[in-house]
Design a protein around this motif. Structure first.
Motif, short mmCIF file in Angstrom:
data_model
loop_
_atom_site.label_atom_id
_atom_site.label_comp_id
_atom_site.label_asym_id
_atom_site.label_seq_id
_atom_site.Cartn_x
_atom_site.Cartn_y
_atom_site.Cartn_z
N ARG A 77 0.86 -1.20 0.00
CA ARG A 77 0.00 0.00 0.00
C ARG A 77 0.89 1.25 0.00
NH1 ARG A 77 -5.37 0.43 1.76
NH2 ARG A 77 -5.29 -1.80 1.28
N VAL A 78 0.59 2.21 -0.86
CA VAL A 78 1.32 3.47 -0.90
C VAL A 78 0.89 4.35 0.28
CG1 VAL A 78 1.63 5.64 -2.17
CG2 VAL A 78 1.68 3.44 -3.39
N VAL A 79 1.87 4.92 0.95
CA VAL A 79 1.60 5.87 2.03
C VAL A 79 2.39 7.14 1.76
CG1 VAL A 79 1.58 6.27 4.52
CG2 VAL A 79 1.36 3.93 3.64
N PHE A 80 1.73 8.28 1.82
CA PHE A 80 2.40 9.57 1.72
C PHE A 80 2.77 10.00 3.15
CE2 PHE A 80 -0.39 9.91 -2.16
CZ PHE A 80 0.66 9.73 -3.06
N VAL A 81 4.06 10.09 3.39
CA VAL A 81 4.57 10.22 4.76
C VAL A 81 5.19 11.59 4.98
CG1 VAL A 81 6.04 9.19 6.52
CG2 VAL A 81 5.08 7.75 4.71
N ARG A 82 4.72 12.27 6.02
CA ARG A 82 5.33 13.53 6.44
C ARG A 82 6.40 13.26 7.51
NH1 ARG A 82 3.16 18.51 6.08
NH2 ARG A 82 3.23 18.90 8.33
N HIS A 83 7.27 14.27 7.67
CA HIS A 83 8.31 14.25 8.70
C HIS A 83 9.34 13.15 8.45
CE1 HIS A 83 5.58 16.98 10.64
NE2 HIS A 83 4.65 16.04 10.69
N ALA A 84 9.52 12.79 7.19
CA ALA A 84 10.49 11.77 6.80
C ALA A 84 11.40 12.32 5.72
CB ALA A 84 9.77 10.51 6.31
N LEU A 85 12.42 11.54 5.36
CA LEU A 85 13.35 11.87 4.29
C LEU A 85 13.65 10.62 3.47
CD1 LEU A 85 15.84 14.24 6.12
CD2 LEU A 85 14.75 14.73 3.92
N PRO A 86 13.91 10.79 2.18
CA PRO A 86 14.22 9.61 1.35
C PRO A 86 15.37 8.80 1.93
CG PRO A 86 13.86 11.54 -0.03
CD PRO A 86 13.87 12.03 1.38
N GLY A 87 15.20 7.48 1.91
CA GLY A 87 16.23 6.57 2.37
C GLY A 87 16.17 6.23 3.85
N GLU A 88 15.35 6.91 4.62
CA GLU A 88 15.29 6.64 6.05
C GLU A 88 14.49 5.38 6.34
OE1 GLU A 88 15.74 10.91 8.30
OE2 GLU A 88 13.70 10.29 7.75
N GLN A 89 14.84 4.72 7.41
CA GLN A 89 14.04 3.64 7.97
C GLN A 89 13.24 4.24 9.13
OE1 GLN A 89 13.72 0.46 7.04
NE2 GLN A 89 15.28 0.45 5.43
N VAL A 90 11.92 4.12 9.07
CA VAL A 90 11.06 4.79 10.05
C VAL A 90 9.92 3.88 10.48
CG1 VAL A 90 11.57 7.02 8.96
CG2 VAL A 90 9.45 5.82 8.38
N VAL A 91 9.26 4.31 11.53
CA VAL A 91 7.97 3.75 11.91
C VAL A 91 6.91 4.77 11.50
CG1 VAL A 91 6.48 3.01 13.79
CG2 VAL A 91 8.92 2.43 13.82
N ILE A 92 5.96 4.32 10.68
CA ILE A 92 4.91 5.19 10.17
C ILE A 92 3.63 4.94 10.95
CG2 ILE A 92 3.47 5.78 8.17
CD1 ILE A 92 5.76 4.60 6.42
N GLU A 93 3.00 6.02 11.41
CA GLU A 93 1.67 5.92 11.99
C GLU A 93 0.68 6.50 10.99
OE1 GLU A 93 -0.72 7.97 15.61
OE2 GLU A 93 0.98 6.69 16.20
N ILE A 94 -0.34 5.74 10.63
CA ILE A 94 -1.31 6.18 9.64
C ILE A 94 -2.21 7.26 10.25
CG2 ILE A 94 -3.16 5.44 8.09
CD1 ILE A 94 -0.33 4.31 7.50
N THR A 95 -2.36 8.34 9.51
CA THR A 95 -3.19 9.46 9.96
C THR A 95 -4.47 9.60 9.16
OG1 THR A 95 -1.94 10.96 8.53
CG2 THR A 95 -1.22 10.77 10.82
N GLU A 96 -4.50 9.05 7.95
CA GLU A 96 -5.70 9.07 7.10
C GLU A 96 -5.71 7.81 6.26
OE1 GLU A 96 -6.63 12.54 4.72
OE2 GLU A 96 -5.38 13.79 6.01
N GLY A 97 -6.89 7.19 6.13
CA GLY A 97 -7.00 6.06 5.23
C GLY A 97 -7.90 4.96 5.76
N THR A 98 -8.55 4.28 4.83
CA THR A 98 -9.36 3.12 5.15
C THR A 98 -8.91 1.96 4.27
OG1 THR A 98 -11.06 3.66 3.50
CG2 THR A 98 -11.34 4.59 5.71
#
Length: 384
Positions: free
Chosen positions: A50-71
């Motif tokens: 699933r594609v997620v548009f992520v704020r507060h990130a940078l290309p190449g980073e390994q992160v934990v994403i919390e979903i803010t919008e989506g079903t």
């Protein structure tokens, strides 16, 4: 030019169970238009990611994403990088304590070093021109004087008033408000309406570039691109209070002529005050071009286009090329709209010959471009 009010966030219709609050580990992909990066997460029980548009990130980073919008039925989700396990070398500590997941939505890139912010914005402009106009361009997003390390440049600032005189700022894509003591983008003083030693009158609340270095930078870029000559004719479209018209009049001299078209009647009236000798018309730009100007304006030498965020669009572009200008300077605050309009110009034999980009909105994803469009050889060009 006059700018429309900010659009309200459209409420998306739910398509199944909400994913808000779910967390995923992921590697961040490229930057995308809009102040976020692209990531793909794998959902249990699904074959595709699933594609997620992520704020507060940078290309190449390994992160934990919390979903803010989506079903579960949406094609893409939105999320915040709430943990960074492998940071980018371009990551810095945000100078503002209100910047970050769940906080003020005014800035997109406070976690990014300033030179890297500009590289990301350049990547977005290039990607939009490649995807929507089929062009590969080289450009560097240029800094302009008037800010301090990307801060203290916003000469006009709006807050949400809260009880007790407290100031507030809205969260990203939300009407929720968080209280703030100050905004680090706010300039210590209001805007100056002097450009190159010329004073401009602007109505209270009327549009004027908020970065103090913007008017000079844009005037210089437009005049350099067009190189208007004495005796030439010029159209200034979405002209606002006449920032470009003033200097076009000086360039073409007493034997030339300049006409300005602006949708806001108050701004159009002020352009006559700011630009003696200007022919100014208030009204919808497309409607005026299609029948509201004297016949003498059926052809012109140069054109300035400074449309709102949605772009000039087909009807205006076709009215411009019908007049067969030798050069068009397109001032764009949205690279996607610019790219779409550049593609329409190409249909009518006008090619993009140069583009410059300016960092008029540091710490945000916004970038301003000045593009030069010129006709191909006359025997290869067709106009509608």
């Amino acid at each position: 030019m006059s700018r429309p009010p900010a659009r309200r966030t459209r409420v998306r219709k739910a398509r199944g169970a909400s994913a808000v609050g779910e967390r995923f580990e992921a590697e961040i992909g490229p930057v995308a238009h809009g102040g976020h990066c692209v990531a793909r997460v794998r959902i249990a029980g699904e074959e595709q990611t699933r594609v997620v548009f992520v704020r507060h990130a940078l290309p190449g980073e390994q992160v934990v994403i919390e979903i803010t919008e989506g079903t579960e039925g949406d094609r893409f989700w939105r999320g915040d990088a709430v943990e960074v396990t492998t940071p980018s070398p371009d990551r810095v500590e945000a100078p503002c304590r209100y910047a970050g997941p769940g906080l003020c939505g005014g800035c997109d890139f406070q976690h990014v070093a300033l030179d890297a912010q500009r590289r990301l914005k350049g990547d977005v402009v290039r990607e939009q021109l490649r995807r929507l106009a089929g062009l590969d361009v080289e450009l560097t997003v240029e800094a302009v004087p008037g800010d301090t390390d990307g801060l203290r440049w916003r000469t006009r600032q709006r807050y949400v008033p809260l009880a007790g005189g407290v100031l507030g700022m809205r969260k990203h894509r939300s009407h929720d408000v968080i209280p703030v003591e100050e905004c680090l983008l706010a300039a210590p003083s209001g805007p100056s309406y002097d450009v190159r030693g010329r004073a401009f009158e602007v109505a209270d609340g009327g549009f004027w570039q908020v970065h103090p270095g913007a008017p000079e930078a844009l005037v210089d870029a437009v005049l350099t691109a067009l190189a208007p000559q004495p005796g030439e004719s010029a159209l200034d479209l979405y002209a606002g209070v006449g920032l470009f018209s003033r200097f076009l009049l000086e360039a073409v001299g007493p034997d030339g002529r300049v006409a300005a078209v602006e949708g806001d009647a108050a701004a159009s009236s002020l352009s006559l005050v700011n630009c003696p000798g200007l022919q100014a018309t208030a009204g919808d730009v497309g409607a005026v071009l299609s029948g509201g100007l004297p016949q003498v304006w059926d052809s012109t030498d140069v054109v300035v286009l400074d449309p709102p965020r949605a772009g000039a669009k087909r009807a205006v572009v076709e009215e411009v090329v019908r007049r067969a200008p030798r050069a068009v300077a397109y001032v764009a605050c949205d690279p996607a709209a610019l790219a779409r309009d550049v593609a329409i110009f190409a249909e009518h034999g006008y090619r993009l010959t140069s583009v410059r980009a300016f960092d008029l909105f540091p710490m945000t994803h916004h970038v301003e471009c000045v593009a030069l469009l010129e006709p191909v050889e006359p025997d290869q060009r067709t106009t509608s």
